[in-house]
Design a protein around this motif. Structure first.
Motif, PDB file in Angstrom:
ATOM      1  N   MET A   1       0.718 -13.512  -5.180  1.00  0.00           N
ATOM      2  CA  MET A   1      -0.605 -13.138  -4.775  1.00  0.00           C
ATOM      3  C   MET A   1      -0.707 -11.612  -4.919  1.00  0.00           C
ATOM      4  SD  MET A   1      -2.678 -13.612  -1.196  1.00  0.00           S
ATOM      5  CE  MET A   1      -2.232 -15.240  -0.875  1.00  0.00           C
ATOM      6  N   SER A   2      -1.803 -11.166  -5.455  1.00  0.00           N
ATOM      7  CA  SER A   2      -1.957  -9.734  -5.683  1.00  0.00           C
ATOM      8  C   SER A   2      -2.526  -9.040  -4.446  1.00  0.00           C
ATOM      9  CB  SER A   2      -2.877  -9.489  -6.883  1.00  0.00           C
ATOM     10  OG  SER A   2      -4.198  -9.875  -6.546  1.00  0.00           O
ATOM     11  N   ILE A   3      -2.557  -7.720  -4.503  1.00  0.00           N
ATOM     12  CA  ILE A   3      -3.077  -6.915  -3.385  1.00  0.00           C
ATOM     13  C   ILE A   3      -4.565  -7.160  -3.192  1.00  0.00           C
ATOM     14  CG2 ILE A   3      -3.755  -4.520  -2.947  1.00  0.00           C
ATOM     15  CD1 ILE A   3      -1.003  -3.689  -3.221  1.00  0.00           C
TER      16      ILE A   3
ATOM     17  N   ARG B   1      -8.822 -11.798   1.440  1.00  0.00           N
ATOM     18  CA  ARG B   1      -8.565 -12.784   2.498  1.00  0.00           C
ATOM     19  C   ARG B   1      -8.614 -12.135   3.874  1.00  0.00           C
ATOM     20  NH1 ARG B   1      -3.994 -17.045   1.380  1.00  0.00           N
ATOM     21  NH2 ARG B   1      -5.390 -18.334   2.598  1.00  0.00           N
ATOM     22  N   LEU B   2      -8.104 -10.915   4.004  1.00  0.00           N
ATOM     23  CA  LEU B   2      -8.131 -10.210   5.275  1.00  0.00           C
ATOM     24  C   LEU B   2      -9.555  -9.887   5.696  1.00  0.00           C
ATOM     25  CD1 LEU B   2      -6.480  -8.726   7.515  1.00  0.00           C
ATOM     26  CD2 LEU B   2      -6.787  -6.672   6.134  1.00  0.00           C
TER      27      LEU B   2
ATOM     28  N   HIS C   1      -6.256  -9.963  -3.815  1.00  0.00           N
ATOM     29  CA  HIS C   1      -6.460 -11.249  -3.145  1.00  0.00           C
ATOM     30  C   HIS C   1      -6.127 -11.162  -1.659  1.00  0.00           C
ATOM     31  CE1 HIS C   1      -6.043 -12.821  -7.344  1.00  0.00           C
ATOM     32  NE2 HIS C   1      -7.100 -13.520  -6.931  1.00  0.00           N
ATOM     33  N   ALA C   2      -5.058 -10.470  -1.318  1.00  0.00           N
ATOM     34  CA  ALA C   2      -4.681 -10.334   0.087  1.00  0.00           C
ATOM     35  C   ALA C   2      -5.737  -9.564   0.861  1.00  0.00           C
ATOM     36  CB  ALA C   2      -3.333  -9.641   0.204  1.00  0.00           C
TER      37      ALA C   2
END
Length: 112
Positions: free
Chosen positions: A1-3, A9-10, A5-6
């Protein structure tokens, strides 16, 4: 998972919480009571409805003398069995020369 995408989501977790009824930490919600049954209004002067009857029950007792005691599919099966025996007898008579007649027509003078 890339930065990326993270991070998405956050951000979605903080600003757009789930829309379901079961959120973390929320007390359980009691189900709503069922609605009260509505009574149908009758027109003034209308006669009352007849009592409900089962379509599987006749009005009176069943006459045992007039009722068939054998299922119709059983009678049909026995008829097919008899037909199969007759066909087998004809095959025996035609192919192997087996005589199926119980009468002996040519033994008129043999028993002396």
């Amino acid at each position: 998972m890339s930065i990326i995408h993270a991070f998405v989501r956050l951000v979605l977790g903080v600003f757009a919480p789930g829309t379901g009824r079961r959120r973390a930490g929320a007390p359980p919600v009691a189900p709503a009571p069922p609605p009260a049954p509505r009574r149908a209004r009758r027109a003034p002067g209308a006669s009352p409805l007849p009592a409900p009857r089962s379509p599987y029950r006749s009005a009176g007792p069943i006459d045992g003398e007039a009722t068939a005691l054998v299922r119709p599919y059983l009678v049909a099966y026995e008829g097919r069995q008899r037909q199969a025996w007759r066909r087998a007898a004809l095959v025996l008579a035609a192919d192997f020369g087996v005589d199926l007649d119980v009468r002996n027509l040519h033994a008129a003078g043999a028993a002396r």
